[in-house]
Design an enzyme around this catalytic site. Structure first.
Site, PDB file in Angstrom:
ATOM      1  N   GLU A 159      -5.610   1.933  -1.389  1.00 20.20           N
ATOM      2  CA  GLU A 159      -6.630   1.214  -0.629  1.00 20.20           C
ATOM      3  C   GLU A 159      -7.207   0.061  -1.473  1.00 20.20           C
ATOM      4  O   GLU A 159      -8.381   0.014  -1.795  1.00 20.20           O
ATOM      5  CB  GLU A 159      -7.691   2.212  -0.137  1.00 20.20           C
ATOM      6  N   TRP A 160      -6.324  -0.845  -1.868  1.00 19.72           N
ATOM      7  CA  TRP A 160      -6.690  -2.067  -2.570  1.00 19.72           C
ATOM      8  C   TRP A 160      -7.636  -1.776  -3.734  1.00 19.72           C
ATOM      9  O   TRP A 160      -7.365  -0.900  -4.537  1.00 19.72           O
ATOM     10  CB  TRP A 160      -7.251  -3.094  -1.566  1.00 19.72           C
ATOM     11  N   GLN A 198       0.798  -1.221   0.000  1.00 21.22           N
ATOM     12  CA  GLN A 198       0.000   0.000   0.000  1.00 21.22           C
ATOM     13  C   GLN A 198       0.835   1.277   0.000  1.00 21.22           C
ATOM     14  O   GLN A 198       0.345   2.321  -0.405  1.00 21.22           O
ATOM     15  CB  GLN A 198      -0.971  -0.013   1.188  1.00 21.22           C
ATOM     16  N   TRP A 252      -5.054   3.248  11.633  1.00 22.28           N
ATOM     17  CA  TRP A 252      -4.866   3.014  10.204  1.00 22.28           C
ATOM     18  C   TRP A 252      -5.303   4.279   9.497  1.00 22.28           C
ATOM     19  O   TRP A 252      -6.467   4.609   9.566  1.00 22.28           O
ATOM     20  CB  TRP A 252      -5.693   1.825   9.701  1.00 22.28           C
ATOM     21  N   ASN A 285      -1.832 -10.888   8.172  1.00 19.01           N
ATOM     22  CA  ASN A 285      -2.853  -9.879   8.389  1.00 19.01           C
ATOM     23  C   ASN A 285      -4.183 -10.317   7.771  1.00 19.01           C
ATOM     24  O   ASN A 285      -4.235 -10.662   6.585  1.00 19.01           O
ATOM     25  CB  ASN A 285      -2.428  -8.550   7.734  1.00 19.01           C
ATOM     26  N   GLU A 286      -5.224 -10.286   8.572  1.00 26.14           N
ATOM     27  CA  GLU A 286      -6.601 -10.494   8.105  1.00 26.14           C
ATOM     28  C   GLU A 286      -6.763 -11.692   7.166  1.00 26.14           C
ATOM     29  O   GLU A 286      -7.127 -11.537   5.981  1.00 26.14           O
ATOM     30  CB  GLU A 286      -7.135  -9.222   7.434  1.00 26.14           C
ATOM     31  N   ARG A 316       3.605   0.091  13.046  1.00 23.81           N
ATOM     32  CA  ARG A 316       3.343  -1.235  12.460  1.00 23.81           C
ATOM     33  C   ARG A 316       3.537  -1.156  10.953  1.00 23.81           C
ATOM     34  O   ARG A 316       2.876  -0.362  10.282  1.00 23.81           O
ATOM     35  CB  ARG A 316       1.913  -1.689  12.791  1.00 23.81           C
ATOM     36  N   HIS A 331       0.984  -9.199   4.427  1.00 22.48           N
ATOM     37  CA  HIS A 331      -0.185  -8.321   4.369  1.00 22.48           C
ATOM     38  C   HIS A 331      -0.704  -8.346   2.921  1.00 22.48           C
ATOM     39  O   HIS A 331      -0.485  -7.417   2.146  1.00 22.48           O
ATOM     40  CB  HIS A 331       0.201  -6.910   4.814  1.00 22.48           C
TER      41      HIS A 331
END
Ligand code: NOJ
Length: 495
Positions: free
Chosen positions: A448-449, A39, A441, A186-187, A97, A142
């Site tokens: 943003e993807w 990102q 965040w 992540n997620e 992070r 991520h």
């Protein structure tokens, strides 16, 4: 009183004016902000970096990324890391992070070929942070799998767990003398669901009701192996902690008096938070309600080959106990009712049979999914405490987005940060949740993807139209700096 109404227009740092002086945070509370490699870094093909699935996804035609954008350059943090450091210092963060780009370090995803320039980059980032008294929290993965590994089946392939483990060992070995807070993945929910069910995130696989469970399973297996490697090989000499970042909405029944809505809420939480937290914190396996729903639905569909939800093998490292803290990404809440999904449809949604709706009283900020519900965080933290045996919790992500024309004087986001920190304080003080830190965040506006650059989460605005990618603090960045400085100085007075 609403915090925003109680705030002056003064643009200086430390600009909060609230009557919450009773709020206290523990001395070592982590005040952080977060980013991820794809990102922010850019430099997608420089210095021997290998491509990742996001490079491929954005470069392939026909993908649904906003205006065909990509993370090729984004904030250019690969070149401009020192600018990021300046922002970090300006905020007064105690923690930052970041994630490592697997294919920048290991271009083919395997440890036989290490990119020395990638190594140098992350060593500099980590050393600079420490020299500035900022502790790194490092995420190994991520969303950006090396394309070379995707070509061998990616997260759907059982072999990926061992390959991830060797990458994790490489990182522990290389950076673990300095990094003490690790997030393996992540997620995983988002990787599984958006990447392999809906196909709107890389790698763009659309295999509803099948691939997501396999991917989630292999991610959990990879995480468990990495945690056990750390535990056996590195914990004694490095003394760090390792966890998995789990995202979840807070959910409560649409009609609290309705048993159907209550049961649907239980399924809703089981299929998001429980899917990944239950194996680590409760039983070593998926939540029972998740297993039974999938089994029932599979039978209805005439699915013959056992459950679509895989079983963990007794011959592999166990999942239970493989998180040294609870890493929680919280953004929003839902009220939940029984699903209206047609039986006979193969998919996660129909297995889950629960539908989340946004309460009309909740403001929606920027993106449509992001209803702003600060007290949902407090409720979710209490639920985590009660359900997962009172773990230490880091809120590893939380934020508020902006779309449309840039608003540098973003008072709503200022109010949001004030309110959310109050909810964290209440969780700590009134509910006894062992919250260890909060990561906003995001440090910077970034890619943003699938929404590209149309959605901005940064505490710092980034001007993507200029080659220098200048970073400028939003008012909310100054507000967050003020919050940190206020609570840190209170802590210091009391220690
Ligand atoms: C969570 C993800 O980890 C992050 O990459 C993303 O930008 C934020 N959610 C906001 O959608």
């Amino acid at each position: 009183m609403n915090a925003t109404a109680n705030r002056t227009n003064s643009p200086e740092w430390n600009c909060i004016h609230t009557n919450d002086s009773a709020t206290m945070f523990p001395t070592n509370f982590a005040w952080g902000a977060a980013t991820s490699a794809y990102q922010i870094e850019g430099g997608w093909d420089v210095d021997d970096k290998g491509p990742s699935i996001w490079d491929t996804f954005c470069h392939e035609g026909g993908r649904l990324v906003f205006e065909g954008q990509s993370g090729d350059v984004t904030c250019n943090s690969y070149e401009l890391w020192e600018e990021d450091l300046r922002c970090i210092r300006q905020l007064g963060l105690t923690h930052y992070r970041l994630s490592l780009s697997w294919s920048r370090l290991l271009p083919e995803g395997i440890t036989q070929h290490v990119n020395q320039k990638g190594l140098r980059y992350y060593n500099k980032v980590i050393n600079d942070l420490l020299a500035s008294d900022v502790l790194p929290m490092v995420t190994l993965y991520h969303f950006d799998l090396p394309q070379a590994l995707q070509d061998q089946g990616g997260w759907k392939s059982p072999e990926i767990a061992a390959i991830f483990d060797s990458y994790a060992r490489f990182c522990f070995e290389t950076f673990g003398d300095r990094v003490k807070l690790w997030i393996t993945l992540n997620e995983p929910y988002v990787c599984a669901k958006l990447g392999h069910e809906d196909g709107i995130f890389a790698p763009g696989v659309k295999e509803p009701g099948m691939a997501a469970y396999l991917v989630g399973h292999n991610m959990l297996r990879g995480h468990a192996r990495a945690w056990h490697s750390y535990n056996v090989l590195y914990r004694a000499k490095q003394g760090g902690s390792v966890s998995l970042a789990i995202n979840s909405d807070w959910a409560e029944p649409l009609d609290p008096a309705s048993p159907d809505d209550t049961a649907a809420t239980e399924r809703y939480l089981a299929f998001t938070l429980g899917w990944f937290a239950w194996p680590l914190f409760v039983t070593g396996d998926y939540p029972e309600v998740m297993r039974s729903s999938i089994e029932v639905r599979s039978k209805e569909l005439g699915y013959q080959e056992g459950s679509r939800l895989p079983r963990f093998s007794k011959d592999e490292p166990s999942l239970l106990g493989t998180a040294d803290f609870f890493a929680l990404n919280y953004y929003t809440s839902r009220r939940v009712k029984q699903g209206e999904c047609c039986p006979g449809v193969l998919g996660l949604k129909s297995d889950q049979d629960a539908e989340g709706v946004v309460d009309p009283s909740w403001p929606v900020c920027g993106v449509s999914w992001l209803a702003v519900v600060p007290d949902g965080l407090r409720k979710l933290l209490k639920y985590v405490k009660d359900t997962f045996n009172n773990p230490a919790v880091y809120i590893t992500e939380n934020g508020f987005s902006q779309v449309g024309p840039v608003d540098m004087e973003d008072v709503q986001r200022c109010g949001f940060y004030h309110d959310i920190i109050q909810e964290v304080a209440r969780a700590l003080r009134e509910d006894g949740v062992d919250v260890r830190g909060y990561f906003a965040w995001s440090l910077l506006d970034n890619f943003e993807w699938a929404d590209g650059f149309s959605v901005r989460f940064g505490l710092f605005h980034v001007d993507f139209s200029r080659p220098e990618r200048p970073r400028t603090a939003y008012r909310s960045g100054r507000e967050y700096a003020g919050i940190i400085s206020k609570y840190r100085s209170q802590t210091m007075v009391n220690t």
